[in-house]
Design an enzyme around this catalytic site. Structure first.
Site, PDB file in Angstrom:
ATOM      1  N   LYS A 140      -8.454   5.610 -30.609  1.00 28.93           N
ATOM      2  CA  LYS A 140      -9.671   5.984 -31.324  1.00 28.93           C
ATOM      3  C   LYS A 140      -9.489   5.730 -32.816  1.00 28.93           C
ATOM      4  O   LYS A 140      -8.403   5.916 -33.363  1.00 28.93           O
ATOM      5  CB  LYS A 140      -9.976   7.465 -31.060  1.00 28.93           C
ATOM      6  CG  LYS A 140     -11.251   7.989 -31.705  1.00 28.93           C
ATOM      7  CD  LYS A 140     -11.461   9.449 -31.314  1.00 28.93           C
ATOM      8  CE  LYS A 140     -12.693  10.040 -31.976  1.00 28.93           C
ATOM      9  NZ  LYS A 140     -12.921  11.442 -31.551  1.00 28.93           N
ATOM     10  N   SER A 148     -17.448  12.374 -30.468  1.00 27.25           N
ATOM     11  CA  SER A 148     -17.105  11.342 -31.424  1.00 27.25           C
ATOM     12  C   SER A 148     -16.266  10.213 -30.827  1.00 27.25           C
ATOM     13  O   SER A 148     -16.056   9.192 -31.485  1.00 27.25           O
ATOM     14  CB  SER A 148     -16.349  11.966 -32.602  1.00 27.25           C
ATOM     15  OG  SER A 148     -15.118  12.538 -32.197  1.00 27.25           O
ATOM     16  N   SER A 177     -15.797  16.075 -28.104  1.00 25.42           N
ATOM     17  CA  SER A 177     -15.757  14.654 -28.434  1.00 25.42           C
ATOM     18  C   SER A 177     -15.087  13.771 -27.401  1.00 25.42           C
ATOM     19  O   SER A 177     -15.180  12.550 -27.477  1.00 25.42           O
ATOM     20  CB  SER A 177     -15.076  14.451 -29.788  1.00 25.42           C
ATOM     21  OG  SER A 177     -15.878  14.981 -30.818  1.00 25.42           O
TER      22      SER A 177
END
Length: 500
Positions: free
Chosen positions: A73, A150, A174
Site C-alpha cells: 500500500k 483507504s 481501511s
C-alpha cells in the site's frame, strides 16, 4: 499466463516450488495485467520492476510465498526500495532510510514486491481518489463505483487479478471497506498484533493496524502468521496466538453464540441489500449449527466516533506539520486536499486535554464492547450500510472535516461498523458472501472478542467452505475497457498521471 488468476498465492507458490513456473514468469503475468488494467483502474503506482527482478536474481527467501508477485500500500510499510507518496502531493516520493519491521517480515515470506497501490491522502477516506495519482481508483466490478479506502488500490488490484494478495492497513475499516467493495476477504487483527516500528509505536492512538486483502482465507492466515508479533521496543502488543492463524483454519470452531445485527448498531436501517446480506449470513451460520439471535451492542457509538474524529484530525495535522517542518516552509496551495486542510483547522481547536479525553473515550468504549462480547462469541452485521459508493461521493474536496466524517451523509453513516472494532481493538473481518442484483459486492462483517483472532479466522474458513467465493470474478466489461498495448508505468512514476 495460464492459471495465474485461478490460483491463490499459496497455490502459485506451490507451482514455483514444483518448477512448473518461475518467479520471473509470475512477475511477467502481473506486469502484463498492470499494463492492461491499470489505465482503467488507477490502482498501481511507484512501479519498481527493476527491484523485483534483482530480488529474484539474487535468490528469494524460502518462505511460504516464494516467487509470488506482491504490492505494498502507498501508505506505511516503509521500505528503502519503495518510496511512497502516502496519497499526498506534500509527501510525494518520500524515501526511507530503513525498512520497516513489517516489510522485512513480508520479504522473508518470498513474496516479490514490485510496486505500491493507491491510497487516499493520509488514509482518512472510505474511497481512494487522491489528487497525487491524477485519477480516482475504480472498482473492477463497476468502474463508476469506488473500490473503497483507504486500501482501495489494494482492493482493486486483487479483485482485478493483478496480484492474488496485497498489503493494506486499517484504521477505521481501511482493509474491510475495500474487501466489501471489491468482493474480497479482509481481516483486521487484534490491536498490536503486527509491528509498527521502528519509525512508529502506534497509529491513531492504537486504532490503526496493518493487514492484507486476499481472495482466500488461507492466504491471509499464512501472511498474518509470518508478520505477527512485536518488533523490538514495541510499546505494547497483542496476546500471543495459541497455535497461529494457519493452524486455526484446519478445523472449524466450536458452535458459537452469534449476535446478528441487521441495522446500524444505533438501530437505524441500512440499505436493503446490506440487510439481506446479514440475514443470509445469519441463516447460513444457523444452518451450520451456531446459535444466532438478533442483538446489537449497547455502547456509545456516536461518542466513540466523535473521539475517533478528534484523534484522526490531530494525527493528520501532525504529519502535515512534520513534513512542512522538514521542508522548512509553510503550507502551499496544492500541497494537501480539502479534507486535510479541514482536519488542520479542526485539530487547532483541540487542546492537549481534549485529545487525552478523546483517547479516554476510546478506552471506555473498548470496555463497553468487551462487556457486550462477554455474552456473545461473534457479532455479525453488514460491512457497510450501502453497496459501494459512486466515484466522487467521498472525494476530499470539502474542508468541512467534521461533516465529512460524522455528518448525516458522512463516512460514519456509510461505514458504521468498521471503526467500532478499531476503537475497541477487537479482531474483525469482512467476507464476500453477497452480491446485489446488479452485480455489486456486499460484504458481511464478523467481529470477535479481543484476542480471539484464531476463533474468528476459523469461522471465516468455515463460511468460505460453506459458501465459496473464490471463483467469482468481475464482469467482462473491464476487459473491454483494458488497454493491452498500454506502456507500463516507468519506475517511480505515478500511473494515474500518465493515464489521467
Amino acid at each position: 499466463m495460464l492459471g495465474y488468476e485461478t490460483n491463490d498465492a499459496t497455490s502459485l507458490a506451490g507451482l514455483v516450488a514444483s518448477g512448473e513456473v518461475t518467479p520471473h514468469e509470475l512477475l511477467d503475468a502481473a506486469l502484463e495485467r498492470v499494463s492492461a488494467l491499470n489505465p482503467a483502474l488507477c490502482a498501481v503506482t511507484l512501479l519498481r520492476e527493476d527491484v523485483a527482478r534483482r530480488a529474484i536474481d539474487a535468490g528469494l527467501p524460502d518462505g511460504p510465498f516464494r516467487g509470488v508477485p506482491f504490492l505494498l500500500k502507498d501508505l506505511g510499510a516503509e521500505a528503502v526500495d519503495f518510496p511512497s507518496h502516502n496519497g499526498s502531493n506534500l509527501l510525494r516520493n518520500t524515501r526511507y532510510a530503513r525498512d520497516s519491521a513489517l516489510y522485512e517480515r513480508i520479504r522473508a515470506t518470498g513474496l516479490v514486491t514490485f510496486g505500491r497501490t493507491t491510497s487516499p491522502e493520509g488514509g482518512i477516506g472510505p474511497t481512494t481518489e487522491s489528487a497525487v495519482y491524477g485519477a480516482p481508483t475504480r472498482n473492477p466490478w463497476n468502474l463508476e463505483r469506488t473500490s473503497g479506502g483507504s486500501s482501495g488500490g489494494a482492493g482493486a488490484v486483487v479483485a482485478a487479478g493483478i496480484v492474488p494478495m496485497a498489503h493494506g492497513s486499517d484504521g477505521g475499516g481501511s482493509v474491510r471497506i475495500p474487501a466489501s467493495s471489491c468482493g474480497l476477504f479482509g481481516f483486521k487483527a487484534t490491536r498490536g498484533r503486527f509491528p509498527d516500528g521502528p519509525d512508529a509505536g502506534e497509529g491513531w492512538a492504537g486504532m490503526a493496524i496493518d493487514g492484507f486483502l486476499s481472495r482466500s482465507v488461507r492466504d491471509n492466515a499464512t501472511i498474518m502468521d509470518a508478520c505477527a508479533g512485536p518488533d523490538l521496543g514495541a510499546p505494547y502488543y497483542a496476546p500471543p496466538l495459541r497455535k497461529g492463524y494457519a493452524a486455526a483454519i484446519l478445523r472449524p470452531p466450536k458452535r458459537l453464540r452469534v449476535a446478528l445485527c441487521t441495522t446500524r448498531f444505533s438501530g437505524e436501517a441500512v440499505d436493503p441489500s446490506c440487510r439481506l446480506a446479514a440475514e443470509e449470513a445469519g441463516a447460513l451460520l444457523e444452518s451450520l449449527g451456531h446459535h444466532v439471535e438478533l442483538a446489537r451492542p449497547a455502547a456509545d457509538h456516536a461518542g466513540m466516533m466523535c473521539a475517533w474524529t478528534r484523534i484522526v484530525a490531530c494525527g493528520t495535522a501532525l504529519w502535515i506539520s512534520k513534513r512542512l517542518g522538514a521542508l522548512g516552509r509553510d503550507l502551499a496551495p496544492g500541497d494537501v486536499e480539502g479534507v486535510s486542510r479541514g482536519a488542520i483547522a479542526y485539530a487547532a481547536q483541540i487542546s492537549g486535554a481534549d485529545y487525552l479525553d478523546a483517547v479516554g473515550k476510546i478506552h471506555a468504549y473498548g470496555r463497553e464492547m468487551a462487556a457486550f462480547m462477554a455474552r456473545w462469541d461473534v457479532v455479525v452485521s453488514p460491512t457497510l450500510a450501502e453497496p459501494p459508493a459512486r466515484i466522487g461521493r467521498f472525494a476530499h474536496a470539502t474542508e468541512d472535516y467534521e461533516a465529512y466524517r460524522i455528518g448525516p451523509y458522512g463516512v460514519f453513516a456509510y461505514s458504521p461498523y468498521c471503526a467500532v472494532f478499531n476503537a475497541s481493538g477487537q479482531p474483525a473481518a469482512s467476507l464476500p458472501l453477497h452480491w446485489t442484483d446488479d452485480g455489486l459486492p456486499v460484504g458481511v462483517h464478523l467481529g470477535a472478542a479481543f484476542g480471539e483472532d484464531e476463533m474468528l479466522i476459523s469461522l471465516c474458513r468455515e463460511l468460505e467452505l460453506a459458501r465459496p467465493w473464490f471463483d467469482r470474478r468481475p464482469p467482462n466489461r473491464l476487459g473491454a475497457l483494458a488497454k493491452p498495448s498500454a506502456q507500463r508505468p516507468a519506475s517511480d512514476k505515478v500511473q494515474g498521471e500518465q493515464n489521467g
